[in-house]
Design a protein around this motif. Structure first.
Motif, short mmCIF file in Angstrom:
data_model
loop_
_atom_site.label_atom_id
_atom_site.label_comp_id
_atom_site.label_asym_id
_atom_site.label_seq_id
_atom_site.Cartn_x
_atom_site.Cartn_y
_atom_site.Cartn_z
N GLU A 29 -12.61 -13.12 -3.65
CA GLU A 29 -13.24 -14.00 -4.65
C GLU A 29 -12.32 -15.15 -5.01
O GLU A 29 -12.74 -16.32 -5.08
CB GLU A 29 -13.58 -13.19 -5.92
CG GLU A 29 -14.85 -12.39 -5.79
CD GLU A 29 -15.09 -11.54 -7.04
OE1 GLU A 29 -14.56 -11.88 -8.11
OE2 GLU A 29 -15.81 -10.53 -6.92
N ARG A 87 -10.90 -6.29 -12.94
CA ARG A 87 -10.21 -6.80 -11.76
C ARG A 87 -8.72 -6.93 -12.08
O ARG A 87 -8.36 -7.26 -13.21
CB ARG A 87 -10.78 -8.17 -11.37
CG ARG A 87 -12.24 -8.10 -10.94
CD ARG A 87 -12.37 -7.14 -9.79
NE ARG A 87 -13.74 -6.67 -9.62
CZ ARG A 87 -14.44 -6.89 -8.52
NH1 ARG A 87 -13.94 -7.57 -7.53
NH2 ARG A 87 -15.65 -6.39 -8.40
N PRO A 88 -7.87 -6.66 -11.07
CA PRO A 88 -6.44 -6.79 -11.32
C PRO A 88 -6.09 -8.19 -11.80
O PRO A 88 -6.75 -9.16 -11.46
CB PRO A 88 -5.83 -6.53 -9.94
CG PRO A 88 -6.86 -5.76 -9.20
CD PRO A 88 -8.18 -6.24 -9.72
N LEU A 127 -2.20 -11.41 -7.00
CA LEU A 127 -2.63 -12.41 -6.02
C LEU A 127 -1.43 -13.14 -5.41
O LEU A 127 -1.43 -13.46 -4.23
CB LEU A 127 -3.59 -13.41 -6.66
CG LEU A 127 -5.00 -12.87 -6.90
CD1 LEU A 127 -5.86 -13.93 -7.57
CD2 LEU A 127 -5.65 -12.41 -5.61
N MET A 150 -0.24 -10.89 -2.81
CA MET A 150 -1.17 -10.84 -1.67
C MET A 150 -1.11 -12.12 -0.84
O MET A 150 -1.25 -12.08 0.38
CB MET A 150 -2.60 -10.57 -2.17
CG MET A 150 -2.77 -9.19 -2.78
SD MET A 150 -4.36 -8.91 -3.55
CE MET A 150 -5.32 -8.33 -2.16
N LEU A 172 -9.18 -4.36 -5.03
CA LEU A 172 -8.08 -5.30 -4.80
C LEU A 172 -8.48 -6.37 -3.77
O LEU A 172 -8.29 -7.58 -3.97
CB LEU A 172 -6.87 -4.51 -4.30
CG LEU A 172 -5.52 -5.17 -4.27
CD1 LEU A 172 -5.09 -5.60 -5.66
CD2 LEU A 172 -4.49 -4.20 -3.69
N LEU A 173 -9.06 -5.92 -2.67
CA LEU A 173 -9.47 -6.86 -1.62
C LEU A 173 -10.57 -7.80 -2.12
O LEU A 173 -10.56 -9.00 -1.83
CB LEU A 173 -9.93 -6.11 -0.37
CG LEU A 173 -8.85 -5.30 0.36
CD1 LEU A 173 -9.44 -4.51 1.53
CD2 LEU A 173 -7.74 -6.22 0.88
N GLU A 174 -11.52 -7.25 -2.87
CA GLU A 174 -12.60 -8.10 -3.40
C GLU A 174 -12.04 -9.16 -4.35
O GLU A 174 -12.51 -10.30 -4.38
CB GLU A 174 -13.66 -7.25 -4.09
CG GLU A 174 -14.56 -6.51 -3.10
CD GLU A 174 -15.63 -5.70 -3.79
OE1 GLU A 174 -15.53 -5.49 -5.01
OE2 GLU A 174 -16.56 -5.27 -3.09
N THR A 175 -11.07 -8.75 -5.14
CA THR A 175 -10.44 -9.70 -6.06
C THR A 175 -9.85 -10.87 -5.29
O THR A 175 -10.00 -12.04 -5.66
CB THR A 175 -9.33 -8.99 -6.87
OG1 THR A 175 -9.90 -7.88 -7.55
CG2 THR A 175 -8.70 -9.94 -7.88
N TYR A 176 -9.18 -10.53 -4.21
CA TYR A 176 -8.54 -11.56 -3.38
C TYR A 176 -9.59 -12.46 -2.73
O TYR A 176 -9.47 -13.70 -2.74
CB TYR A 176 -7.68 -10.89 -2.32
CG TYR A 176 -6.92 -11.87 -1.46
CD1 TYR A 176 -5.72 -12.42 -1.90
CD2 TYR A 176 -7.40 -12.26 -0.21
CE1 TYR A 176 -5.02 -13.32 -1.13
CE2 TYR A 176 -6.71 -13.16 0.57
CZ TYR A 176 -5.52 -13.69 0.11
OH TYR A 176 -4.82 -14.59 0.87
#
Lengths: 507, 62
Positions: free
Chosen positions: A376, B35-36, B42, B45, A370-374
């Protein structure tokens, strides 16, 4: 789950109240607990508890406390009685809700199956969240509740596991088997954490597996608040002390993932079953508190563990030694045990092949992806306070805010229980443990309760307190009693039935 | 090897249901490293207060 043993989880929740600081949390956590709107009973029976008693056969004079906590104490704060400070509530589902050192704590009722335990753990999240929302409505201040283990400033709080174990299992065997297991199970129990919270000669670590690994400095001790041990030796069985001990495990992370909770408790219960059979590993892990930190922080996920005999093993291979023995002894025992054995093996294989392929099951991997997705998407690097805030938000139990909840909503995390299981657990105790007796008492005779705890209940009947002892009700016989409880039309009949037909003059 | 004492163990029928449900019933699914979906996650987030962790202070627990 084989063998049938009483299992429990106790979760201390983090709490943030708009406009308040850590110095206010004793009062705020108490207010959240007191906002519980359902049927409940109390106060708690503290006279049966002795957290200074050690499994190794002695009692310590005092428990270590965290000196940093004193910074948050108000010398002029109005005195509140211990009973009011704790504000214990026992619920109709047999669970305990109370204020523990400024954290709303939910302790599940005793369960025999992993499915029940996970359902009650999830129900605890809903109950604490409902309390927080109710308190927020009263005050107008937004309250957020986090199921995590750290404030990122060096303060940690726990999610403890409880396992009833026959007393005749020698402590030395438990110690030998559990310490290497606890160190290495971190690869699937870790809830993931941005950064590091302890000083020392450690390389910069942007992300580690475990929330709690930074906070263990001792191999075994009775302490829990400070100088925490990997193996907690508190001796409070809440059952016949001649026959049982309760293993109180404090070194695990609070898991949001239902799968991780089930695998954590299921695999640990099977390792304890091996200990009950006389098995123990033939090696020890070198400097285990250092080993768990190194493993948690390994950026390459090699997870190498040094043994005292000089050999180095991967944590996955060390786990397979336990798994292999558990398979040999317990395969075919029942469907839940076979499920744990199969999922334990699959997770270890997946962690070897591609650690992040476990992002559909394990909290640390799900959070990392999740953090890596953000990062990127936003073209950011592994730095800055924002990442810690995102980490924190993974653990927010409010589905309107929590990032874990969002992953579940999108179907990206595997479930162990159905929504109906959780709804039932909000009010119903497990039907096959003594928690049913406790819950039934609260539901039907809650106003007569004078004191209530895990091991006994004091009930007021005609100006006298009658004690009902639950300590013997830890085996399968309690199912028959649970089925008969509706036969008791009055409190006096109920007491007599639980006592097995024996009348008591009371005291 | 020692025997587990039967009288201390609950005697119950073996449950028929598996630990988790098959994938086609909403239960376990094969490992999924996609990936989500950035659209919803997002957005959520991006709403997170970047100072929340800095402000978040707790008392020591157990």
């Amino acid at each position: 789950m084989f063998p049938a043993r009483l299992l429990g989880l106790e979760t201390e929740y983090g709490i943030h109240v708009e406009g308040k600081g850590a110095a206010d949390l004793l009062d705020e956590a108490r207010a959240v607990v007191r906002a519980y709107a359902g049927t409940c009973a109390g106060p708690w029976d503290y006279r049966c508890e002795d957290p200074r008693r050690d499994l190794r056969g002695f009692r310590v004079d005092q428990l270590a406390s965290n000196p940093q906590d004193a910074l948050y104490d108000h010398p002029g704060r109005p005195a509140v009685s211990h009973e009011e400070q704790r504000s214990d509530r026992v619920l109709t589902n047999g669970a305990r809700l109370y204020n523990d050192h400024g954290h709303p704590e939910y302790a599940t009722p005793e369960c025999l199956t992993l499915r029940d335990l996970v359902a009650h753990d999830r129900a605890g999240e809903r109950i604490v969240l409902a309390c927080a929302r109710r308190r927020s409505q009263e005050t107008g201040s937004h309250i957020q509740i986090y199921k995590n283990n750290t404030d990122f400033h060096g303060m940690s709080y726990g999610c403890h596991e409880d396992y009833l174990v026959p007393r005749d299992v020698p402590f030395e065997r438990l110690h030998a088997a559990l310490v290497p297991f606890f160190v290495t199970r971190t690869i699937f129990t870790g809830a993931g954490k941005v950064g590091v919270e302890t000083d020392g000669p450690w390389p910069e670590t942007p992300y580690q597996l475990s929330q709690r690994a930074d906070f263990f400095t001792e191999e075994a001790s009775v302490d829990t608040l400070h100088r925490r041990p990997l193996l907690n030796t508190r001796d409070e069985p809440h059952a016949d002390p001649q026959r049982y001990l309760r293993l109180h495990v404090i070194c695990g992370d609070a898991n949001l993932s239902e799968f991780a909770t089930a695998l954590k408790v299921g695999s640990t219960s099977l390792v304890l079953a091996l200990c009950e059979l006389g098995w123990q590993p033939l090696f020890r892990v070198r400097r285990p508190t250092e080993a768990i930190r190194r493993l948690s922080r390994d950026p390459e996920y090699r997870w190498l563990v040094e043994r005292e005999d000089g050999r180095t093993m991967r944590a996955t291979d060390l786990q397979r030694l336990y798994l292999s023995e558990a398979r040999r002894c317990f395969a075919g025992a029942d469907a839940e045990t076979d499920g744990i054995l199969a999922e334990w093996a699959r997770v270890l294989d997946d962690l070897d092949a591609n650690p992040l392929s476990t992002a559909d099951r394990l909290d640390w991997a799900a959070k990392r992806v999740l953090l890596e997705t953000y990062l990127e998407a936003e073209h950011l690097s592994w730095e800055g306070e924002l990442l810690r805030s995102l980490d924190l938000e993974y653990h927010n139990i409010d589905p309107d805010y929590g990032l874990h909840a969002a992953l579940v909503e999108e179907g990206r995390l595997r479930r162990v229980v159905e929504e109906t299981d959780i709804q039932s657990a909000l009010v119903q105790p497990p039907a096959d443990t003594r928690a049913y007796v406790r819950g039934d008492c609260v539901r039907r005779f809650g106003t007569a309760v004078q004191r209530i705890g895990w091991g006994r209940i004091g009930l007021r009947v005609e100006e006298r307190t009658h004690w009902v002892d639950l300590r013997a009700l830890v085996d399968g016989k309690v199912v028959h009693l649970n089925r008969r409880l509706p036969e008791a039309a009055t409190l006096a009949e109920w007491i007599e039935l639980v006592r097995g037909g024996k009348k008591d003059a009371g005291n | 090897m020692l025997e587990i004492r039967g009288e201390e163990r609950t005697q119950r029928p073996v449950p028929r249901e598996p630990w988790t449900k098959p994938a086609d019933e909403g239960g376990p699914k094969p490992p999924d490293v996609r990936r989500p979906d950035p659209s919803d996650l997002l957005r959520r987030m991006r709403r997170v207060d970047p100072d929340q962790a800095r402000r978040y202070r707790q008392r020591s627990g157990q």
